[in-house]
Design a protein around this motif. Sequence first.
Motif, PDB file in Angstrom:
ATOM      1  N   UNK A  90      -0.120  -5.561   4.401  1.00  0.00           N
ATOM      2  CA  UNK A  90       0.255  -6.857   3.836  1.00  0.00           C
ATOM      3  C   UNK A  90      -0.008  -7.975   4.846  1.00  0.00           C
ATOM      4  N   UNK A  91      -0.735  -7.639   5.908  1.00  0.00           N
ATOM      5  CA  UNK A  91      -1.033  -8.636   6.941  1.00  0.00           C
ATOM      6  C   UNK A  91      -2.330  -9.362   6.570  1.00  0.00           C
ATOM      7  N   UNK A  92      -2.241 -10.635   6.353  1.00  0.00           N
ATOM      8  CA  UNK A  92      -3.406 -11.400   5.925  1.00  0.00           C
ATOM      9  C   UNK A  92      -4.545 -11.322   6.944  1.00  0.00           C
ATOM     10  N   UNK A  93      -4.206 -11.346   8.231  1.00  0.00           N
ATOM     11  CA  UNK A  93      -5.278 -11.355   9.246  1.00  0.00           C
ATOM     12  C   UNK A  93      -6.076 -10.058   9.251  1.00  0.00           C
ATOM     13  N   UNK A  94      -5.432  -8.945   8.835  1.00  0.00           N
ATOM     14  CA  UNK A  94      -6.149  -7.667   8.743  1.00  0.00           C
ATOM     15  C   UNK A  94      -6.904  -7.597   7.406  1.00  0.00           C
ATOM     16  N   UNK A  95      -6.246  -8.006   6.344  1.00  0.00           N
ATOM     17  CA  UNK A  95      -6.871  -7.966   5.016  1.00  0.00           C
ATOM     18  C   UNK A  95      -8.133  -8.821   4.967  1.00  0.00           C
ATOM     19  N   UNK A  96      -8.115  -9.907   5.730  1.00  0.00           N
ATOM     20  CA  UNK A  96      -9.268 -10.807   5.776  1.00  0.00           C
ATOM     21  C   UNK A  96     -10.522 -10.076   6.261  1.00  0.00           C
ATOM     22  N   UNK A 113       4.720  -0.012   1.038  1.00  0.00           N
ATOM     23  CA  UNK A 113       4.964   1.417   0.818  1.00  0.00           C
ATOM     24  C   UNK A 113       5.469   1.639  -0.618  1.00  0.00           C
ATOM     25  N   UNK A 114       6.252   0.687  -1.107  1.00  0.00           N
ATOM     26  CA  UNK A 114       6.799   0.781  -2.461  1.00  0.00           C
ATOM     27  C   UNK A 114       5.673   0.753  -3.501  1.00  0.00           C
ATOM     28  N   UNK A 115       4.666  -0.072  -3.227  1.00  0.00           N
ATOM     29  CA  UNK A 115       3.524  -0.150  -4.142  1.00  0.00           C
ATOM     30  C   UNK A 115       2.778   1.182  -4.184  1.00  0.00           C
ATOM     31  N   UNK A 116       2.655   1.827  -3.033  1.00  0.00           N
ATOM     32  CA  UNK A 116       2.018   3.146  -2.976  1.00  0.00           C
ATOM     33  C   UNK A 116       2.837   4.139  -3.793  1.00  0.00           C
TER      34      UNK A 116
END
Lengths: 123, 146
Positions: A90-96, A113-116
């Motif tokens: 959920x970290x934007x800098x990694x998702x980018x 984790x809940x989404x998984x």
Amino acid sequence: MDNELREGTELDVNLEEVGGVTVIVLSGEVDVYSAPKLRDTIRNLVEEGKYNLVVDLERVAFLDSTGLGVLVGGLKRVKPHQGDLGIICDQERILRIFRITGLTKVFPIYRTREELLASIEGA
Amino acid sequence: MGGEREVSFELEIPAKAEYVCVARLLAGSIARQMGFKEESIEDLKIAVSEMCTNAIIHTGGGNGEKPPISVRYLAGGDSLTVEVRDQGPGFDTGKVLGQEGTGLKGKGFGIPLIKSLVDEFRCESSPQSGTMVCITKFVRSGEQDD
């Protein structure tokens, strides 16, 4: 910088079993120095017959293309066994970084984790 | 950092994977001192990490000790330039720099990633003098997108 994220240190790798999926929980930085540890972990899991993997990047402070390459390599290892390799992040800098390299279309990405868990229960 | 004057820093690291974080962290520290936004600091750290990783992978070879990697940081008033030099065998820049590097079939994510994170990118390579990769990022880079 989030103080809980570790910068300039080695990579910690922990494994958890969640509803038939092996979650690889990373903490630290993933670069050319530490990425082999992740690659070996994935390789060992596949050799043990575990083909449904999820890599939790929530506590990763840094990830570069070496880390991406290892994740892509892992995906290529599990696919022939009808497995999959997903990402929790959920970290934007990694998702980018995933977006720039077009990898958001390649990996299943769960924000939490809940989404998984919801995905596993809904399967 | 030093007002409008340019300040330069030079770092020489052994061509070993464990030293890439040193070059990356120094880039982050300089950028933070210069007033870069947090997102741009991350961009610079990734770019420097990629540049040093490439330099280490492509340097030397053979059985002998690999020559060190030189990293030069030039902090201008409104931009940070980072230059990474190796003494490797060099490569065909036209061939390598044109690679796609996206999706599952990407040949290498490094160069496309660097190009997308910085404002200026330059690469020179020759068998005689190794490879020099130079990037520049402006302090106010991307501000118009906010």
